[in-house]
Design a protein around this motif. Structure first.
Motif, PDB file in Angstrom:
ATOM      1  N   ARG A 202      -8.804   8.443   9.244  1.00 53.15           N
ATOM      2  CA  ARG A 202      -8.667   7.088   9.797  1.00 53.15           C
ATOM      3  C   ARG A 202      -8.948   7.101  11.301  1.00 53.15           C
ATOM      4  O   ARG A 202      -9.631   6.231  11.829  1.00 53.15           O
ATOM      5  CB  ARG A 202      -7.253   6.561   9.500  1.00 53.15           C
ATOM      6  CG  ARG A 202      -7.028   5.119  10.005  1.00 53.15           C
ATOM      7  CD  ARG A 202      -5.567   4.741   9.837  1.00 53.15           C
ATOM      8  NE  ARG A 202      -4.736   5.785  10.411  1.00 53.15           N
ATOM      9  CZ  ARG A 202      -3.603   6.224   9.865  1.00 53.15           C
ATOM     10  NH1 ARG A 202      -3.131   5.677   8.776  1.00 53.15           N
ATOM     11  NH2 ARG A 202      -2.910   7.194  10.436  1.00 53.15           N
TER      12      ARG A 202
ATOM     13  N   GLU B 299       7.957  -8.084   0.536  1.00 51.99           N
ATOM     14  CA  GLU B 299       9.364  -8.028   0.128  1.00 51.99           C
ATOM     15  C   GLU B 299       9.783  -9.272  -0.646  1.00 51.99           C
ATOM     16  O   GLU B 299      10.606  -9.196  -1.568  1.00 51.99           O
ATOM     17  CB  GLU B 299      10.253  -7.824   1.353  1.00 51.99           C
ATOM     18  CG  GLU B 299      10.046  -6.492   2.069  1.00 51.99           C
ATOM     19  CD  GLU B 299       8.867  -6.451   3.033  1.00 51.99           C
ATOM     20  OE1 GLU B 299       8.117  -7.450   3.086  1.00 51.99           O
ATOM     21  OE2 GLU B 299       8.703  -5.431   3.725  1.00 51.99           O
TER      22      GLU B 299
ATOM     23  N   GLY C  94      -2.383  -1.793   3.155  1.00 54.69           N
ATOM     24  CA  GLY C  94      -1.035  -2.300   2.856  1.00 54.69           C
ATOM     25  C   GLY C  94      -0.799  -3.650   3.515  1.00 54.69           C
ATOM     26  O   GLY C  94      -0.263  -4.580   2.903  1.00 54.69           O
ATOM     27  N   ALA C  95      -1.238  -3.764   4.755  1.00 52.04           N
ATOM     28  CA  ALA C  95      -1.055  -5.014   5.500  1.00 52.04           C
ATOM     29  C   ALA C  95      -1.917  -6.125   4.905  1.00 52.04           C
ATOM     30  O   ALA C  95      -1.477  -7.272   4.787  1.00 52.04           O
ATOM     31  CB  ALA C  95      -1.396  -4.793   6.965  1.00 52.04           C
TER      32      ALA C  95
ATOM     33  N   SER D  26       1.741   4.805   7.447  1.00 54.18           N
ATOM     34  CA  SER D  26       2.569   4.839   8.663  1.00 54.18           C
ATOM     35  C   SER D  26       4.050   5.036   8.373  1.00 54.18           C
ATOM     36  O   SER D  26       4.807   5.377   9.281  1.00 54.18           O
ATOM     37  CB  SER D  26       2.391   3.541   9.449  1.00 54.18           C
ATOM     38  OG  SER D  26       1.051   3.375   9.811  1.00 54.18           O
TER      39      SER D  26
ATOM     40  N   ALA E 141      -2.600   3.717   0.899  1.00 50.84           N
ATOM     41  CA  ALA E 141      -1.225   4.150   1.179  1.00 50.84           C
ATOM     42  C   ALA E 141      -0.598   3.343   2.311  1.00 50.84           C
ATOM     43  O   ALA E 141      -1.292   2.780   3.145  1.00 50.84           O
ATOM     44  CB  ALA E 141      -1.209   5.626   1.572  1.00 50.84           C
TER      45      ALA E 141
END
Ligand SMILES: Cc1ncc(C[n+]2csc(CCOP(=O)(O)OP(=O)(O)O)c2C)c(N)n1
Length: 376
Positions: A186, A49, A261-262, A293, A290
């Protein structure tokens, strides 16, 4: 509820036609609408962010028009620095419209990781001197709030619209993400890796479905949960929690179960793993390209080369798997491989519809995990 097309049209009228952010489930409908109606240069899914605020500032410098940054309220932590030292009126004085969803709003039930953030969401904005409105679910009132936001932006202020659950009407994404032909789920990958761990090994898993699927695997196997630290929040930090453990407990193997993503959110962390070079560290990235979650919005995970990056970051062993067979071979290799190692597993998007959530509290999880690490 507000129709996404109504909201976006109002922003366009105010000259806002560029978006950046990290998606979340509460913003799923509006993010889907933006994805379908703006090209990749006008809707940038950012690494984190704070980076999105940077992108918005760059857009303003180049065009004189403010951009809109969307995020879950957890992302407030990542924007504090650019708000204080980039956009603030005492520094560069750059307007940005923030769209912040309000998880954990007091009085509304939510998961433990959202409770504290929900309590401080508007307080943090107050402290940072950011004016805000909780967006009305009625279009005429929302339109007035957008007018107010536009006035603040014209005055070069950062302004936030705080979004409650069920503010935006349903919108079905029509853009199809081009995903590679991936066969492994996953959940199956998580189960296969978890089954290959040694008795004394521990796992630090990242926020979202990865931790939930790991929790359910232990339950299905009638195992306890003490081997796993389920990082319910702190997106992007699991690899460093694992590193902290690995350095302090050199005789225990520590696995980090990460998401793409993390990983991308705080990618510099890999450089510290590689250069600290703990001989007991295995970083597994379940890469589905992607933010699965929170609605499956795309990351750049499958467009970049994470294994090559790990090599550049000085990981000693780098492995890749995209089928069950590859994965079995990679897990065999890891038994004797030089560590730290990275194992990228490319997996399908999606999860089981009946996937549950951890039934232990974060503090129970912490205590059991610490007790497990104390055992010889
Ligand atoms: C700082 C922060 N921003 C956003 C979120 C919301 N969020 C929770 S899980 C998630 C997606 C995680 O994606 P990835 O790591 O690729 O794992 P996947 O869900 O695809 O398995 C996001 C964006 C968050 N928890 N924290």
């Amino acid at each position: 509820m507000i129709r996404p097309e109504f909201f976006i049209e109002k922003l366009r009228e105010k000259g806002i036609d560029c978006f950046a952010g990290v998606p979340d489930s509460l913003l799923k409908n509006i993010c889907a609408y933006i994805t379908d109606h703006f090209d990749a240069q006008h809707n940038i899914i950012a690494a984190n962010e704070g980076a999105a605020v940077g992108l918005a500032a760059g857009h303003y410098l180049a065009t004189g028009q403010p951009a809109c940054v969307y995020m879950q309220n957890s992302g407030e932590g990542n924007i504090i620095n650019p708000l204080a030292s980039l956009t603030d009126q005492e520094v560069y004085n750059i307007p940005v419209l923030l769209l912040i969803d309000w998880r954990g709003r007091p009085g509304v039930h939510d998961e433990p990781q959202h409770v504290k953030q929900g309590k401080v969401t508007t307080g943090l904005l107050n402290v940072m001197g950011v004016n805000y409105e909780v967006l009305s679910k009625e279009e005429d009132k929302a339109a007035k709030q957008i007018e107010k936001a536009a006035k603040a932006l014209a005055n070069k202020e950062v302004f936030a619209l705080v979004i409650e659950k069920d503010t935006f009407d349903n919108y079905q994404l029509s853009t199809v993400n081009s995903q590679l032909e991936l066969t492994l789920s996953r959940e199956e990958a998580i189960r296969t890796v978890a089954a290959a761990l040694g008795e004394k090994d521990c796992i630090v898993s990242t926020t979202g479905m990865i931790s939930r699927e790991l929790f359910e695997y232990r339950a299905a196997m009638n195992q306890g949960h003490e081997r796993d630290f389920l990082t319910v929040g702190s997106m992007g930090h699991a690899s460093q929690i694992a590193l902290g453990i690995a350095l302090a407990k050199p005789d225990r193997r520590v696995w980090c179960f990460d998401g793409d993503g993390a990983t991308i959110m705080h990618m510099g962390n890999m450089a510290i793993v590689g250069t600290q070079a703990p001989k007991n560290y295995i970083h597994v990235i379940f890469n589905n390209g992607a933010h699965d979650s929170v609605g499956g919005q795309p990351t750049v995970g499958l467009q970049i080369d994470l294994p090559q990056l790990a090599t550049a970051m000085k990981y000693k062993t780098v492995l890749h798997a995209s089928t069950k067979e590859d994965l079995e071979i990679a897990l065999q290799q890891l038994q004797t491989a030089e560590l730290p190692a990275l194992l990228q597993i490319c997996v399908q998007k999606g999860n089981r519809a009946d996937l549950g959530r951890p039934t232990t509290t974060p503090q129970q999880n912490k205590q059991a995990f610490m007790n497990f690490l104390k055992q010889q």
